[in-house]
Design a protein around this motif. Structure first.
Motif, PDB file in Angstrom:
ATOM      1  N   SER A 100      -6.988   7.466  34.919  1.00 50.63           N
ATOM      2  CA  SER A 100      -8.341   8.016  34.981  1.00 50.63           C
ATOM      3  C   SER A 100      -8.316   9.544  34.987  1.00 50.63           C
ATOM      4  O   SER A 100      -9.133  10.189  34.326  1.00 50.63           O
ATOM      5  N   ALA A 103      -7.636  10.796  31.485  1.00 50.83           N
ATOM      6  CA  ALA A 103      -8.788  10.607  30.603  1.00 50.83           C
ATOM      7  C   ALA A 103      -9.908  11.584  30.935  1.00 50.83           C
ATOM      8  O   ALA A 103     -10.522  12.182  30.042  1.00 50.83           O
ATOM      9  N   ILE A 124      -8.766   9.533  24.045  1.00 51.92           N
ATOM     10  CA  ILE A 124      -8.907   9.138  25.441  1.00 51.92           C
ATOM     11  C   ILE A 124      -8.010   7.956  25.797  1.00 51.92           C
ATOM     12  O   ILE A 124      -7.327   7.989  26.827  1.00 51.92           O
ATOM     13  N   ARG A 182     -20.516  11.484  30.516  1.00 55.59           N
ATOM     14  CA  ARG A 182     -19.617  10.674  29.693  1.00 55.59           C
ATOM     15  C   ARG A 182     -18.424  10.173  30.515  1.00 55.59           C
ATOM     16  O   ARG A 182     -17.993   9.021  30.369  1.00 55.59           O
ATOM     17  N   TRP A 186     -17.182   6.145  31.697  1.00 59.29           N
ATOM     18  CA  TRP A 186     -15.823   5.628  31.530  1.00 59.29           C
ATOM     19  C   TRP A 186     -15.224   5.214  32.870  1.00 59.29           C
ATOM     20  O   TRP A 186     -14.552   4.178  32.974  1.00 59.29           O
ATOM     21  N   GLN A 198     -11.293  -1.637  18.961  1.00 65.60           N
ATOM     22  CA  GLN A 198     -10.825  -1.548  20.337  1.00 65.60           C
ATOM     23  C   GLN A 198     -10.050  -2.798  20.746  1.00 65.60           C
ATOM     24  O   GLN A 198      -9.153  -2.734  21.587  1.00 65.60           O
ATOM     25  N   GLY A 260     -11.615   1.628  30.787  1.00 60.31           N
ATOM     26  CA  GLY A 260     -11.760   2.381  32.021  1.00 60.31           C
ATOM     27  C   GLY A 260     -11.217   1.589  33.201  1.00 60.31           C
ATOM     28  O   GLY A 260     -10.804   0.436  33.053  1.00 60.31           O
TER      29      GLY A 260
END
Length: 337
Positions: A100, A103, A124, A182, A186, A198, A260
């Protein structure tokens, strides 16, 4: 023989439960599709409009939930088995926080959302995966003293997790409000916007690393017995631990990179699977299936049961918090006894 038959039957029941929840997840929405119709469409039937809704719009989200649940469940089973601690999971040991942090750094500092072409898609996710691996290596190095002990890794991981969470909060406070919005989406672990681009990287990663974990089941079972017993069974202790921990980190990083951070699935799934199958340690395959059931079920609850739609990560955290308290109380009673 009877015991093995029961375990196979329970595993098949978990497969069926995951498939039913996948169909329910696909069928629920503004344009409802009955489960029998969903099954028919998945096997090539249905009208053109129904196939578009199911195959193009909803199936990628369902498969992403299924695959991330499997990845987190297997990751948690490996971590808890090697460290011999039911509280050991990637999200509590700082691995997920490392993903996290990487990212969020890319989003609020590097402008991850502004990359063009392939970087816009892979920036990301690759940053999150790299953050998970680097964090895990740092924790492993700090915990190393002629070997790795479970409680030492857990304590260092908890400390690393706290520092990384603080770093994330500092970046969110000091960043531009648009980047913060944003990043917050996530960080809540959302399946919104999942598409086939994805799904495929997650599917390939789970297939490769998950197969490695299943093949290493004997090594994992030997490591549960303790270092001396594992050596007596012919297991190369440090290399075996290293490969399996790397597989666990890779699976957690892949899942986090895809959607995420999804909290508590890696913690709860192995413990639930172990109690259902009544095995001495977390079973690899069943843990992955329970993880898939938890993520799919949480997504259904977050999208259709609650008054407002919630990201799947919020629902799993709400369900996993009480389970963590239960494990802490249970372990405390064991120590007291």
């Amino acid at each position: 023989m009877v015991r093995r038959t029961v375990m196979v039957a329970i595993t098949l029941a978990l497969v069926a439960a995951a498939f039913v929840l996948l169909c329910v997840n696909i069928g629920r929405g503004e344009f409802a599709v009955p489960i029998p119709t969903v099954v028919d469409i998945l096997f090539g039937g249905g009208t053109k409009v129904q196939r578009f809704i199911v195959m193009d719009l909803r199936l990628p989200r369902g498969l992403t939930a299924l695959l991330t649940g499997i990845a987190l469940g297997i990751s948690g089973a490996i971590t808890q088995s090697i460290l011999r601690n039911p509280l050991a999971s990637p999200d509590l040991l700082g691995v997920t926080a490392g993903a996290s942090a990487a990212a969020v750094t890319l989003i609020v500092v590097g402008g991850g959302g502004t990359f063009v072409g392939a970087l816009a898609l892979l920036g990301i996710p690759l940053a999150a995966l790299a953050g998970a691996v680097v964090t895990a290596l740092a924790i492993y190095a700090l915990a190393w003293r002629g070997g790795v002990q479970g409680y030492r890794v857990v304590l260092i991981g908890i400390g690393a997790n706290a520092m990384l969470v603080a770093a994330i909060q500092w970046m969110l406070i000091s960043a531009d409000i648009n980047d913060v919005a944003r990043a917050q989406v996530w960080l809540n672990g959302s399946l919104n916007g999942s598409d086939w681009a994805q799904v495929w990287p997650v599917a390939i990663g789970v297939a490769v690393v998950g197969t490695l974990a299943l093949v290493s089941s004997f090594t994992l079972g030997a490591l549960r017995l303790g270092d001396d017993n594992a050596r007596a069974l012919g297991v190369r202790l440090q290399s075996g631990q290293g490969v399996l921990l790397l597989a666990a980190v890779a699976l957690a990083g892949i899942a986090t990179a895809a959607v995420g951070p999804i909290g508590f699935v890696a913690l709860a799934a192995p413990q639930v699977a172990m109690r259902i199958l009544r095995t001495p340690g977390p079973p690899i395959l069943a843990s992955g299936l329970v993880g898939a059931v938890l993520v799919l079920g949480s997504d259904v609850i977050g999208r259709t049961v609650l008054p407002v739609e919630l990201p799947v990560g919020i629902v799993t955290s709400a369900l996993g918090g009480p389970f963590l308290i239960y494990l802490l109380v249970r372990n405390n009673r064991k120590v007291s006894a």
